[in-house]
Design an enzyme around this catalytic site. Sequence first.
Site, mmCIF file in Angstrom:
data_model
loop_
_atom_site.group_PDB
_atom_site.id
_atom_site.type_symbol
_atom_site.label_atom_id
_atom_site.label_comp_id
_atom_site.label_asym_id
_atom_site.label_seq_id
_atom_site.Cartn_x
_atom_site.Cartn_y
_atom_site.Cartn_z
ATOM 1 N N ALA A 127 59.441 18.577 -0.160
ATOM 2 C CA ALA A 127 58.815 17.813 -1.234
ATOM 3 C C ALA A 127 59.891 17.152 -2.080
ATOM 4 C CB ALA A 127 57.940 18.735 -2.080
ATOM 5 N N THR A 129 59.717 13.219 -2.741
ATOM 6 C CA THR A 129 59.191 12.033 -3.401
ATOM 7 C C THR A 129 58.176 12.376 -4.484
ATOM 8 O OG1 THR A 129 59.471 10.850 -1.316
ATOM 9 C CG2 THR A 129 58.139 9.788 -3.000
ATOM 10 N N SER A 135 62.400 6.569 -3.651
ATOM 11 C CA SER A 135 63.636 7.008 -3.008
ATOM 12 C C SER A 135 64.711 7.462 -4.000
ATOM 13 C CB SER A 135 64.209 5.865 -2.148
ATOM 14 O OG SER A 135 63.326 5.530 -1.101
ATOM 15 N N ILE A 160 53.828 13.581 1.049
ATOM 16 C CA ILE A 160 54.476 14.720 1.698
ATOM 17 C C ILE A 160 53.932 14.910 3.115
ATOM 18 C CG2 ILE A 160 55.046 17.162 1.518
ATOM 19 C CD1 ILE A 160 56.172 15.280 -0.722
ATOM 20 N N GLU A 245 68.424 13.213 9.122
ATOM 21 C CA GLU A 245 67.056 12.699 8.975
ATOM 22 C C GLU A 245 66.990 11.233 9.392
ATOM 23 O OE1 GLU A 245 63.642 12.042 5.506
ATOM 24 O OE2 GLU A 245 65.362 13.351 5.130
ATOM 25 N N ARG A 246 67.986 10.458 9.017
ATOM 26 C CA ARG A 246 67.982 9.031 9.357
ATOM 27 C C ARG A 246 68.230 8.808 10.844
ATOM 28 N NH1 ARG A 246 70.811 8.225 3.484
ATOM 29 N NH2 ARG A 246 68.803 8.151 2.393
ATOM 30 N N ARG A 271 47.560 -8.290 34.019
ATOM 31 C CA ARG A 271 46.616 -9.170 33.333
ATOM 32 C C ARG A 271 46.765 -10.617 33.804
ATOM 33 N NH1 ARG A 271 41.754 -9.039 30.786
ATOM 34 N NH2 ARG A 271 41.603 -10.716 29.226
ATOM 35 N N GLY A 342 47.720 -9.936 23.807
ATOM 36 C CA GLY A 342 46.607 -10.753 23.361
ATOM 37 C C GLY A 342 45.626 -9.940 22.538
ATOM 38 N N GLY A 343 44.346 -10.236 22.694
ATOM 39 C CA GLY A 343 43.315 -9.545 21.929
ATOM 40 C C GLY A 343 43.307 -8.052 22.173
#
Length: 380
Positions: A127, A129, A135, A160, A245-246, A271, A342-343
């Site tokens: 915890a 943030t 940040s 969190i 972490e990064r 397709r 596409g769609g």
Amino acid sequence: MQDLIQRTIYREDHEQFREQARRFFDKEIVPFHAQWERDGIVPKEVWRKAGREGLLNTLLPEPYGGGGDFGHAAILIEEVARTGASGLGFPLHSDIVAPYIHAYGNTEQKDRWLPRMAAGELIGAIAMTEPGAGSDLKSVRTTARREGDHYILNGSKTFITNGINSEIVIVVAKTNPELGAKGVSLIVVEEGTPGFSKGRKLEKIGLMAQDTSELFFDNVKVPVGNLLGEENMGFKYLMKELAQERLVVAVRAAASIEAFLQKTVDYTRERKAFGQTVFEFQNTRFKLAEAKAQATMLRVFVDDCMRLHMQRQLTPERAAMVKLNATALQNRLLDEFLQLHGGYGYMTEYQVGRAWTDARIGRIYGGSDEIMKEIIARTL
């Protein structure tokens, strides 16, 4: 599609672990993830199963984890990306929360928490943030006031990951507010502690199966024995561990690009439009060729950062660079891949649309793009 490069970062035992992880994901994760996205949470039993399979705390030594290294952790992250299983909070639990306890906890703390985390019996969260702070960890307003053998914790946290499922939380709090960043400490709070409550599950545009929530601390009485490391050293600990972490974010981004590049190649070969496959149009082939070239370049950089990290040589500046580059490229290329569908790219059936939405958070969490640029700029 041929492999992007011949990867040398992994050993034989790493690849054996990949086979084990892949079997677990294909059996226990892939068939159910769509339902978890509708539910907005991954059942705790999935964590217990992963623990029994030895898939948690993989980079920690026995008896605290799987006895592996960051290579094993990276493989699990790559499997999350390959399957699009964005709801799983395993990497945060295993590669961020547990390492803080292992690095800064005493023997009693490690013995108390880490084996249960490895078994999936304790789901971890961190915890940091807060509403209004983002940040900026120096602006943390949550306080932990010492009274005898306890801290009295007050404050709130937001965004969190693993928040609803969390059973153990590392809380970033000010133990000496007058000192600013030099007055930050890390304190472990366990589920069920009076005054500790979880807010609503936050509604997000992506990561739909990941339980993200608010956490509240109202005069929570926490034993001094739950302090990680030394008092007022928390900011230093955070800065040291944020590089990993990064890197975790970058590993996932690179693997996501590769997985959806392959899915897009397969889709465009099948397709048809205007009497030929979509792949036969020069625009499609050029877009995919450019994507492969850029994905290969990123892969080389990410693997080199992994190599440095496994040798404990990854600097905060390089970690910022790899996260900044990886997430920017992931966002741009997934947008291209969606367009080539596409769609159908907008339909959840093909996953690419969901992956595109999920990827956007990569430029924010673990330190925003702007924070990464600031870190890099200091080296100029």
